[in-house]
Scaffold this motif. Structure first.
Motif: not given
Length: 401
Positions: A165-180
């Motif tokens: 759920d913490a990961a889901a909250r940061v998903i948006r255009p422009g973020i990298t999968t490394d940041e996830i």
């Protein structure tokens, strides 16, 4: 904690931790002008309990780290950013050559993240080689879990859900999968767990992020998610000596209707499969249910990867194929724990493997979606150990209708 400025609006929100009506707002979220649904709490106690994962919401995307013109150049990313080869055992500064099936390409990955020494770690954490798992009797025999083991699995699965759920909250255009991956890693460590994928058979990251045509085992890297992408995040946590395992596929910005239908079908395939779980049901029937729904929706089911038993071992018996006419043996019994994780493709079911040795992609380059839960067979049916919580982010439109 501060009371919301608009009482009527705030009271309509649910607590991020427990799901009860919320009248308080995280002051840092208010300062950053983040969405209220991610900042609402019913009490100070709930705010304190969720702080280790909630504070990750405050992290701003490191968009300045990678520019559009240099994001595939390892030198521009700084020391340690290289392309992955040989299942994580090798790195190269140059992009690999491959007959790519779709538009996606691998990007450089960062160095492996560190787990503090006080965290209990599985036997592959140091050298990448599982030692107990391959030779365990539970590779052939489906374990009936003890009450103590089941209770520990409930805890591990709850932690795994909160991390996802913490990961889901940061998903948006422009973020990298490394940041996830960094969010998953930090949330896992803050909860006192170890990210199970990290160094498992040399996998280099703390979770799997599978974008668009990637079926599973995508390696988090420097590519920025784009508006219209879909991304699966697969989280597994080793906590109190057992593993929890789940994944979900998320929309990135505005996604086309065909992708929405694919993701919803994958969700429904898992939901329908879970509905038949109870003592006496044959394991092979799971694939029949999934294949029927996927085929009726115009999609195909991946055959190369399956669900699995889980507990003190990350992967063990039983194998749970998701396709029809499979040859899985055995029937379900109370006390068994396993995952169901159907991978549904928009085109053909066949897959290809990228040069990194982990990333499985669709053979025709069309998109793939997946959902996964860890399940306990009970005397009367099934308990979904990784079930969504009242505080889980509301990201699937069909759950709100």
């Amino acid at each position: 904690m501060a009371a919301g400025s608009d009482a009527a609006e705030t009271m309509a929100l649910s607590c991020v931790h427990c799901g009860k009506p919320a009248s308080l707002q995280c002051p840092k979220c208010a300062e950053l002008k983040l969405p209220r649904e991610d900042a609402a709490f019913c009490t100070q106690e709930c705010f304190k309990k969720s702080w280790s994962s909630h504070r990750l919401v405050h992290s701003k995307p490191k968009a300045s780290l990678i520019s559009n013109s240099t994001e595939r150049n390892p030198d521009s990313l700084g020391e340690g950013w290289l392309y992955c080869l040989k299942k994580g055992q090798a790195r190269t500064p140059t992009p690999p050559h491959f007959d790519w099936t779709g538009t996606l390409r691998p990007f450089p990955i960062s160095r492996k993240l560190v787990v503090p020494g006080h965290i209990n770690q599985p036997d592959w954490a140091v050298d990448g080689v599982p030692k107990i798992e391959p030779n365990s009797d539970f590779q052939q025999v489906v374990e009936i879990k003890s009450p103590d083991l089941i209770e520990r699995m409930r805890e591990a699965c709850r932690v795994s859900r909160e991390v996802l759920d913490a990961a889901a909250r940061v998903i948006r255009p422009g973020i990298t999968t490394d940041e996830i991956d960094a969010v998953v890693h930090e949330a896992t460590i803050n909860a006192g767990g170890y990210p199970s994928p990290l160094n498992y058979h040399f996998f280099p990251k703390s979770c799997c992020t599978s974008v668009n045509e990637v079926i599973c085992h995508g390696i988090p890297d420097a590519r920025k998610l784009k508006d219209g992408d879909i991304v699966n995040v697969d989280v597994s946590v080793y906590y109190k000596g057992v593993h929890g395992d789940l994944n979900e596929t998320y929309f990135v910005g505005n996604v086309d209707e065909s992708s929405r239908q694919l993701v919803q079908c994958a969700y429904e395939c898992l939901d329908k499969a879970m509905a038949i779980v109870k003592p006496g049901v044959r394991f092979r029937e799971i694939g029949e249910v999934i294949n029927r729904h996927a085929s009726m929706s115009g999609f195909s089911v991946v055959k190369s990867y399956c669900g699995h038993g889980i507990g003190e071992l990350f992967h063990c018996a039983p194998n749970i194929p998701h396709y029809a006419k499979n040859k899985a043996v055995g029937v379900m019994k109370a006390g068994q724990v396993f995952t169901i994780e159907p991978m549904i493709n928009a085109g053909v079911w066949r897959d290809r493997m990228w040069p990194d040795g982990w990333t499985a992609v669709t053979a025709d380059g069309k998109r793939s979606a997946q959902f996964e839960h860890t399940l306990l067979v009970t005397e009367k049916g099934v308990e979904v150990l990784t079930a969504r919580l009242p505080s889980s982010p509301n990201v699937f439109p069909w759950l709100s209708s």
